[in-house]
Structure formats: C-alpha cells, structure tokens
Write an enzyme that holds these catalytic residues in place. Sequence first.
Site, PDB file in Angstrom:
ATOM      1  N   CYS A 135     -28.289   2.687   0.092  1.00  0.00           N
ATOM      2  CA  CYS A 135     -27.690   4.020  -0.073  1.00  0.00           C
ATOM      3  C   CYS A 135     -26.803   4.123  -1.305  1.00  0.00           C
ATOM      4  CB  CYS A 135     -26.892   4.386   1.160  1.00  0.00           C
ATOM      5  SG  CYS A 135     -25.631   3.183   1.589  1.00  0.00           S
ATOM      6  N   HIS A 138     -21.767  12.359   4.326  1.00  0.00           N
ATOM      7  CA  HIS A 138     -20.421  12.459   3.746  1.00  0.00           C
ATOM      8  C   HIS A 138     -19.774  13.787   4.040  1.00  0.00           C
ATOM      9  CE1 HIS A 138     -21.158   8.736   1.470  1.00  0.00           C
ATOM     10  NE2 HIS A 138     -19.889   8.611   1.745  1.00  0.00           N
ATOM     11  N   ARG A 164      -8.126   4.808  -0.176  1.00  0.00           N
ATOM     12  CA  ARG A 164      -8.913   3.865   0.621  1.00  0.00           C
ATOM     13  C   ARG A 164      -8.911   2.472   0.007  1.00  0.00           C
ATOM     14  NH1 ARG A 164     -12.388   5.839   4.684  1.00  0.00           N
ATOM     15  NH2 ARG A 164     -11.732   7.982   5.083  1.00  0.00           N
ATOM     16  N   CYS A 165      -8.654   1.493   0.862  1.00  0.00           N
ATOM     17  CA  CYS A 165      -8.640   0.109   0.402  1.00  0.00           C
ATOM     18  C   CYS A 165      -9.550  -0.730   1.284  1.00  0.00           C
ATOM     19  CB  CYS A 165      -7.242  -0.480   0.520  1.00  0.00           C
ATOM     20  SG  CYS A 165      -6.020   0.448  -0.384  1.00  0.00           S
ATOM     21  N   HIS A 208     -31.789  -1.057   4.746  1.00  0.00           N
ATOM     22  CA  HIS A 208     -31.159   0.222   4.447  1.00  0.00           C
ATOM     23  C   HIS A 208     -30.438   0.125   3.115  1.00  0.00           C
ATOM     24  CE1 HIS A 208     -28.703   3.772   4.663  1.00  0.00           C
ATOM     25  NE2 HIS A 208     -27.629   3.031   4.546  1.00  0.00           N
ATOM     26  N   ARG A 233       0.822  -1.209   0.000  1.00  0.00           N
ATOM     27  CA  ARG A 233       0.000   0.000   0.000  1.00  0.00           C
ATOM     28  C   ARG A 233       0.860   1.265   0.000  1.00  0.00           C
ATOM     29  NH1 ARG A 233      -4.050  -0.347   4.633  1.00  0.00           N
ATOM     30  NH2 ARG A 233      -2.471  -1.661   5.566  1.00  0.00           N
ATOM     31  N   GLU A 262     -22.191  -0.361  16.564  1.00  0.00           N
ATOM     32  CA  GLU A 262     -21.285  -1.197  15.752  1.00  0.00           C
ATOM     33  C   GLU A 262     -19.789  -1.012  16.030  1.00  0.00           C
ATOM     34  OE1 GLU A 262     -22.433  -1.124  11.566  1.00  0.00           O
ATOM     35  OE2 GLU A 262     -24.546  -0.937  12.077  1.00  0.00           O
TER      36      GLU A 262
HETATM   37  N1  GLN Z   1     -25.365  -0.270   9.367  1.00  0.00           N
HETATM   38  C1  GLN Z   1     -24.282   0.216   8.584  1.00  0.00           C
HETATM   39  C2  GLN Z   1     -23.652   1.430   9.254  1.00  0.00           C
HETATM   40  O1  GLN Z   1     -24.354   2.178   9.829  1.00  0.00           O
HETATM   41  C3  GLN Z   1     -24.734   0.605   7.188  1.00  0.00           C
HETATM   42  C4  GLN Z   1     -23.598   1.111   6.362  1.00  0.00           C
HETATM   43  C5  GLN Z   1     -23.880   1.253   4.882  1.00  0.00           C
HETATM   44  O2  GLN Z   1     -24.975   1.436   4.454  1.00  0.00           O
HETATM   45  N2  GLN Z   1     -22.859   1.220   4.065  1.00  0.00           N
HETATM   46  O3  GLN Z   1     -22.472   1.649   9.189  1.00  0.00           O
HETATM   47 ZN    ZN Z   2     -25.709   3.377   3.920  1.00  0.00          ZN
END
Ligand code: GLN
Ligand code: ZN
Length: 775
Positions: A658, A709, A530-531, A656, A21, A499
């Site tokens: 995204c 973001h 980023r990896c 979820h 890296r 988490e």
């Molecule tokens: N539950 C994951 C988090 O909150 C969802 C992340 C994602 O959608 N990439 O990090």
């Molecule tokens: Zn997400």
Amino acid sequence: MSSSTFPTATILGYPRIGRNRELKRALESFWAGRTTAPQLLASTDVLRRQTFERLSELGLNSSIGAIPDSSTLYDHVLDATVLLGAIPQRFSGDAVELYFALARGTQDAPPLEMTKWFDTNYHYLVPEIGPDTPIGYADTSVVNRWASASDWGWVTRPVLVGPVTYVALAKAAEGAPEGWSPLSRIDDVVAAYQDLLIHLAGAGVPWVQFDEPALVTDNLATPRSELIAVAEEAWKKLVAAPARPEILVTLPYGDGRAALPAIVRSGVEAVQLDLVRGELPDPGSVDLSSTTLVAGVVDGRNVWRTDLARAERVLRAAQDLAPASLAVATTNSLQHVPHDTALETWEDPELDANLHSWLAFADQKVGEVVTLARGLEQGWDAIAREVAEATLVLDKRKQAAGVVLPEVRDRVGALDDAARTRVPFSEREPLQTAALGLPSLPTTTIGSFPQTASIRKARADLVAGRINHAEYTERIREEVRHVIALQEDLGLDVLVHGEPERNDMVQYFAEQLDGFAATRNGWVQSYGSRCTRPSIQWGDVARSIPLSVEWTTFAQSLTDKPVKGMLTGPVTILAWSFPRIDIPLSESADQIALALREEIAELEEAGTAVIQVDEPALRELLPLDATKHAAYLDWSVSSFRAATSGVRPETQIHTHLCYSEFGQILDAIDALDADVTSIEAARSRMELIPELAVHGFGRAVGPGVWDIHSPRVPSTDELIELISLAENTVPTNRLWINPDCGLKTRDYPETLATLENLVAAATAVRNRIAAASTR
Ligand code: GLN
Ligand code: ZN
C-alpha cells in the site's frame, strides 16, 4: 558578502518531537481545544530553547551558526509551502488555522497528501503546484524564529527545503494540464527564496542551510541529471541575490557525487555530502578550492555508534582533496533517530550494558561529530583515545552472545532456490479453489479492525500491572470473538482475527523474535504528532516461540469460514526497525524469512488455509540509486519467497502492499509469486490496475475499493463502479474485493457501514455476472 567561516562541527537537523514528546502533547492539546494558538507557539518556543541549550551543551558552537534550527510545528515541507504561499485553492484562513487545515484537512477540504520522504519512514505533506498556484515570499516565520533564538543568545542556522527538491517533490495541482510538471515553476520558487535571503541577511543571519536530497535520487518523476542541471541554474541565481547569508547546500540520503560539481560551480559557500551512503569525489574531478566541504560521516539513519576509525579515514581523505575548508557533520538530519540512549534501560543486564556501548542516538551522534571535529582542528592524536575505544567496542561486539548464531547462519545458508520456489500457480490455483470453496469475487479485509479504547486500555493495564497476562489474553479473546461474529454477520468470505493483540505490525513481531530489542523512549517522528518506536535488530534473528499461532487458531475455532493468518514480511520488519549494519540487509531479511517460514509451517499444521504476509514497505527500501535497484529487488523478493514457499500448494498465500508508487516495482510484485495480492487502489481510483494488467500479472488481485484514510462511507453504487473498473482488466475469477489497507485507525460506525456496502457491492456484481452467463 561578509565572509564568516563555517563551523567545524555541525549536524543537519535534530529530532523535532522533544525528549518527552513535548511537541506531540502540545499539538494534541491544541487540537483538542485545551490550548490556544499563542499557547501552542509558546510551548514550541520552550522546546526550541531546550533544543538549542542541549546542542550547545553537547558541544556545538552557539555563536557561529553551528546549531541548526530544524524545528517545525508539523512538517518541514509544509513549512516551505507556507513560506512560499503556495496554498491550493480549496484552503482558506490564515496563520495557525491555515497551517493545520493543510496538514489535517477540514470539513470541506481534504488535507495535502502524505508520502514517504526519500527512502525513510518519515511522511511529508506533498505540495500541490499548478500553473497558477501563487508562489512568493509569504511568511516571515523563518526570520522571526532566527531573531527570537538570537534574543535568547544563540546564533542558529535556519534549515529549509531546497528549491529544486521542493518542486521535484510537488505534484501537479488539480486542473493542471496533462503532463504539466511543477518543475516549470522553479524560477518563481527561486525568486521567492531570493526575497527570503534578503530578509535573512537584513536580520543578520550568517549561515542558512538548504537541503537538496532530490539531487541524489533516481526515484522521482524527473531524471536526476535534469534536476542537477536545473539546480545549477537555480543556485547561480540564488548566489547572485543582492544580499544574503552564506549558503550551505546539503545532499543527504545518497551519493552526492553526481550533483557536487554543479552545486560547487553555482558558487554557494558550503556543500555537504553523505559519506556513508555515498563517497568522496575523485581527486581532480571537482574544484573545491573555494568551497567548504561538509563531510557527513556520522550516520543519521541508524542508531549505531560510529566507527570513528573509518570516519577518521574518510576525513583524512577529504583533507587530501584540499578543499578550502573542511567540516564534520551528520549524513542527514537526526530527525530519524531517537533523542538519547540515556533514556533507555534494558531488563537483561548483559544486553543493557552491550546496547549502551553499541548504540548512539541523536545526542551521542552530536558528541561523535564534536569529537571528530576536534581531531580535524587539533590533529588526529588529540582523539586517538576515543577512536581506539570505538574500535575496541566494535571488535568486542563481534564476540558478544547472540550476535552470531551459528545454527541460524547454517540454516539460512541452506535456503536454496528450491526452498524459495512453489509449484506453478497453474497447479496451485485449482487446488486452492477446491480447498476453499469461495464464491467468485471473494470479500476480505486486510487484517486489523478498529483499535478501540478498550483494547488500548487492556494493553495499558497489562503494562501497568493492573491485570495479569491471563486477564489480558481474555480481554483480547473477547475482542476476537466480537470481530469474528461481526464478519460472519456482514457475510465476508475470508475472515481475519482483527489484530487486537498488536500495538504495531512490526514491533509486535520484533518483540517476540530473538535478536531484536524494543526501546521504551526511542520515539521517532512518523508525521506531525505521530511517532513510532522502531525496535533495534542487534543480533541474529531466530524464532524461539510461536508469534501468532495462538490468535489465528483461536479465531479459526470460532467459525467455519477460513480465517487468514497474518504476518509481516521480512522487508517491512527491517524497514520499520533499526537494522544492524554489520551484516548485509539481505542476510538479515533471510534470517527473518526463516523465522516466518517456521511460523507459517506451524500455522498450516494448525489448519490455517490462507496466510497473508504483508510487505507494505517493499517500495520504501528501493535504493535511491537506480544502479542498485536490481540487486535490492532480487534479495527482497527472495526473502519473501523463502518465507512463503514452504507451504502445500493448496495453502493460499496472500500479500498486501500500500501507499507507494508501485509502477517501478511491478516485476518484483509479480515475482513474489503470492496467490493473491491486495493493493491500495481506491485513493487513486484504480490507476494501478491497468498497469498491473498490461504488465501481465497472472495471479489474483484485490485492488482496494475503500480509501481507509477517510471516515467517509462510500456508497454501494460507488463501490460497484470501482469493482467494474477493476473488472475491465482483472479476470473475474481472479478478482478479490477488499479495502485499501488495515482498519485499525478507523472507528466502528464507518467500518461497519462500509463493509456492509462492500459485501452488497460484491453480491450485486456476482449476480450481474451470473445473470449474464445464463442468458
Ligand atoms: N495487516 C495490516 C493491518 O491490517 C496491514 C497494515 C499495512 O499495510 N500497513 O493493519
Ligand atoms: Zn496497507
């Protein structure tokens, strides 16, 4: 045109990040101000030299353009933007400063948007092109890089984003007229590339490569047939440049057959086809009598050793098509696979031996290309031993322990429609409302809370043996206590444990499931510096230990509010791993679903009332070929339903999604039958919501109101406004308030400030609604 023959063995590109890296380290020191721009460029030059050296050691010819120069400081699409001088107005500065402003933004200018590159997990920077965007040959790096390589003793082949792919991936710049397409600037891009070709010819470059994957996909705004027609004209003009190197056009990632005749007619000297994802053209369907066919038979998308017998069969069929000449290559750039299996050891000696015989990372794949090219040049007998050995390994694999688990096969086979179906939402909804007792417009987050330095330290300490597992668990518990207390203080309605125990939402699960192996050095570039380290799914998947129950139940023990159980869905686990290819993805997805189904049952048993199964990669795996969409959406939705349909009606299932174009897959999102779907929407200012409503989405929705973001803290008023936009289309009793995505990349100050505003906004809207209804 001086004609030089195309090398018999080549690859389309090589990992850019470095065996250790090196690129990541060089970028991070530069961004931290520890090194200067010239030092950064010097270290990337060292990396390029090492790459060229390695590739010639591995057998690519160093004097005729067999070695691609696919290096980049950050992203190859950004390189094209800079080459073309297509710089949006908000940016200024020059050279390295401008480059990183585009990539990462500055105080006043948000960066270019990032999006997934075709159906891979690599993110490119989206060009912004408008009617007035400057476009011309603006940057000499490509020529300079070739000249420096040539000084060092290598004749490399510059690799560029093809003109049609470049405009097809661009988005209309801000201020462009409604409905305007960047495709209308193709002539300007072609003119700029003509200038580039002239300069390359002047430097003595024999071959240049242009990647045109836009011509193999149906998932872009412009129909594929139109892109192909545009490409034929564009390439005819480029072929007619007054001076130029010979040109290789590549068609990676999909089936190039539809585009092939147009590219061949344009007169370019060589065309590459992905012959793993696509097939050879029918004999007689295209005249290859004066075009080199570059056969992509070594798969650059996975980590598996090539079935050389199959590759040989494809190459023999290609020989029968009688192209003017034939070469062997990878299906696509090797940027999507780790460097070298020699960098890995697995603890279990049997698994270690097996994986070393089954796997091929980039360096091994280069070796396979070189072997096959020898067969092509010297006759197939010359490589009979290598072909037989590959076949033997594949045969032995079928018998290896863990590859097939009969009880898993049986239980997956027993997953019928009933196992994938819950009672209707109309029956579930009142039961859940009664069970959960939530206010209207419930507030929640997507799962992760900021990954602090102390969490990272706990993980590092555990790996280094400085703390034992019990001490590690205690540190993570401390974090969970903190996150729960904080959410109670903020007044959120459905809590999460944050988490902290997860380094990565896929790797965490893969590491605990049977059938997956993690790597130590298997890094793959995700974007820029980023990896990720995708796990390798080598055998049947089974759950022999609980995956998340401990954390969810611990968090639930700390509060009276409901805590969501957090899991990653089958499609996302597969998309962000290296899946096996000896069984269909759909079958692997069902195996993972079964493991999740068991986990969900145990969560429910332990008292978890809300369980979220994330599927952010649902759109990413959508096949590029539209004729394959329906089958894919069918199995991916079925696997989600297999995972989630075993619960009682009062248990609330969330999902979820995204950061992708969801328009094409709304039916599938609906078919997931989740009780609540949280979906990124803030960044696009709720554009998706009316689409969902028009579509008739009949369950609860949590459109994201915070673009996570950015560290920017949206004001309460701003959030109220976004909620009101959502209210226009989603009935209030089915509207949830949450951020766009998980918060793990954010810091605490902006997280707390924003969540405080988010709760305040939800409260204000609730009060407004209550007041209106009593009037
Ligand atoms: N539950 C994951 C988090 O909150 C969802 C992340 C994602 O959608 N990439 O990090
Ligand atoms: Zn997400």
